[in-house]
Design a protein around this motif. Structure first.
Motif, PDB file in Angstrom:
ATOM      1  N   SER A  51       0.480  -1.373   0.097  1.00 32.13           N
ATOM      2  CA  SER A  51       0.115  -0.073  -0.340  1.00 32.13           C
ATOM      3  C   SER A  51       1.023   1.370  -0.124  1.00 32.13           C
ATOM      4  CB  SER A  51      -0.982  -0.425   1.386  1.00 32.13           C
ATOM      5  OG  SER A  51       0.264   0.101   2.461  1.00 32.13           O
TER       6      SER A  51
ATOM      7  N   GLU B 254       2.503   1.698  -3.274  1.00 29.12           N
ATOM      8  CA  GLU B 254       1.634   2.474  -4.878  1.00 29.12           C
ATOM      9  C   GLU B 254       0.990   3.376  -4.058  1.00 29.12           C
ATOM     10  OE1 GLU B 254      -1.901  -1.396  -5.317  1.00 29.12           O
ATOM     11  OE2 GLU B 254      -2.227   0.549  -3.554  1.00 29.12           O
ATOM     12  N   ARG B 255       1.356   4.332  -3.130  1.00 24.19           N
ATOM     13  CA  ARG B 255       0.891   6.155  -2.821  1.00 24.19           C
ATOM     14  C   ARG B 255       2.188   6.750  -2.830  1.00 24.19           C
ATOM     15  NH1 ARG B 255      -1.543   3.529   1.846  1.00 24.19           N
ATOM     16  NH2 ARG B 255       1.016   4.560   3.413  1.00 24.19           N
TER      17      ARG B 255
ATOM     18  N   TYR C  13       0.928  -6.834   2.342  1.00 20.00           N
ATOM     19  CA  TYR C  13       0.320  -4.888   1.868  1.00 20.00           C
ATOM     20  C   TYR C  13      -0.514  -4.172   2.553  1.00 20.00           C
ATOM     21  CZ  TYR C  13      -2.398  -2.135  -1.403  1.00 20.00           C
ATOM     22  OH  TYR C  13      -3.296  -1.294  -2.059  1.00 20.00           O
ATOM     23  N   ASN C  14      -1.592  -4.978   3.536  1.00 23.26           N
ATOM     24  CA  ASN C  14      -1.860  -3.190   4.371  1.00 23.26           C
ATOM     25  C   ASN C  14      -0.853  -4.060   6.118  1.00 23.26           C
ATOM     26  OD1 ASN C  14      -4.021  -2.149   3.627  1.00 23.26           O
ATOM     27  ND2 ASN C  14      -5.469  -4.376   3.612  1.00 23.26           N
TER      28      ASN C  14
ATOM     29  N   ARG D 278      -1.941  -9.167  -2.999  1.00 24.52           N
ATOM     30  CA  ARG D 278      -2.367  -7.909  -2.972  1.00 24.52           C
ATOM     31  C   ARG D 278      -0.978  -6.902  -3.789  1.00 24.52           C
ATOM     32  NH1 ARG D 278      -6.496  -4.166   0.183  1.00 24.52           N
ATOM     33  NH2 ARG D 278      -7.160  -2.685  -1.624  1.00 24.52           N
TER      34      ARG D 278
ATOM     35  N   ALA E 242       0.730  -5.313  -6.882  1.00 24.58           N
ATOM     36  CA  ALA E 242       0.777  -3.822  -6.880  1.00 24.58           C
ATOM     37  C   ALA E 242       2.309  -3.900  -6.692  1.00 24.58           C
ATOM     38  CB  ALA E 242       0.858  -3.137  -5.458  1.00 24.58           C
TER      39      ALA E 242
END
Length: 250
Positions: free
Chosen positions: A91, A94-95, A115-116, A134, A138
């Motif tokens: 995550s 991605e940001r 991911y998280n 996930r 990414a």
């Protein structure tokens, strides 16, 4: 004139034993030096790598924030450190695609920090697989290839995590030296914690914004390691071409 060569049976047997022993010794050394034996394999199930045999690996976890990663990259560059391993949450990646690109461009290794930010001990196998898959997706979108290493987001894991990671083709990496930099105990305390590192250790550091003192502590940490005559390598370099110590999780 006829010549006859008489072979002593006992001497022949001794010679054959020596030749065979030499052959297997050479073969063993070849395997030890050139073939990587995955540290998570074994009849008792996959295991987590937490230590190697030589050198030192600095590892940096990043789960959130965009202020501390770049200063750490600058320190590594200034001190000509070409090998380190960054465990990135999918995550976060991605940001912050520009920071991911910079880490890759500088030649540092990337591992997956899920991911998280979830505690894998609290998840069943299907949810762990979903989280890692996930993250995997990414990084594919960011064109980060050949990721082989995974670290549990909170550092907590059990056989479920190891089995899922193994099936996905990843090695789970823990650590043998904790800098405790995320507690912000002061630069001297962080340096002192890492000063315990010796040959084969994997050091846990953070480049998330919560770790406010890591970039300042990094120069003396690097100097301390160099003063010991130890080489800084990536985790993959540490565990390749040699057997790695493993930590079995019940």
């Amino acid at each position: 004139m006829n010549f006859f060569y008489v072979l002593n049976g006992k001497l022949l047997k001794q010679g054959l034993v020596v030749v065979i022993a030499a052959f297997f010794t050479a073969w063993f050394l070849y395997l030890e030096n050139y073939i990587h034996v995955p540290a998570f394999s074994g009849k008792d199930g996959p295991k987590a790598v937490y230590k190697g045999e030589k050198d030192i690996a600095l590892t940096f976890n990043i789960g959130w924030g965009d202020e501390k990663a770049e200063p750490i990259l600058e320190v590594l560059k200034e001190h000509n450190i070409n090998a380190a391993t960054f465990f990135l949450a999918g995550s976060w990646a991605e940001r912050h695609p520009n920071l991911v690109e910079k880490i890759v461009k500088e030649g540092y290794e990337i591992g997956i920090l899920g991911y998280n930010y979830e505690d894998y001990l609290e998840l069943d196998e299907s949810k762990i697989r979903k989280d890692l898959s996930r993250a995997q997706e990414a990084f594919k979108k960011l064109n980060v290839k050949d990721i082989k290493l995974v670290r549990a987001p909170t550092g907590h894991f059990d056989q479920k995590t190891l089995k899922v990671a193994d099936r996905l083709g990843y090695t789970v990496v823990h650590w043998s030296v904790d800098s405790k930099d995320w507690t912000n105990p002061g630069v001297e305390a962080i340096v002192d914690n890492v000063s315990k590192a010796k040959k084969g250790d994997i050091v846990l550091l953070h480049a998330s914004d919560s770790a406010k003192q890591t970039s300042e502590a990094l120069p003396p940490i690097i100097n301390e390691i160099k003063s010991k005559g130890l080489k800084l390598v990536s985790v993959s370099e540490m565990i390749a071409n040699a057997n790695a110590d493993t930590k079995e999780i019940k």
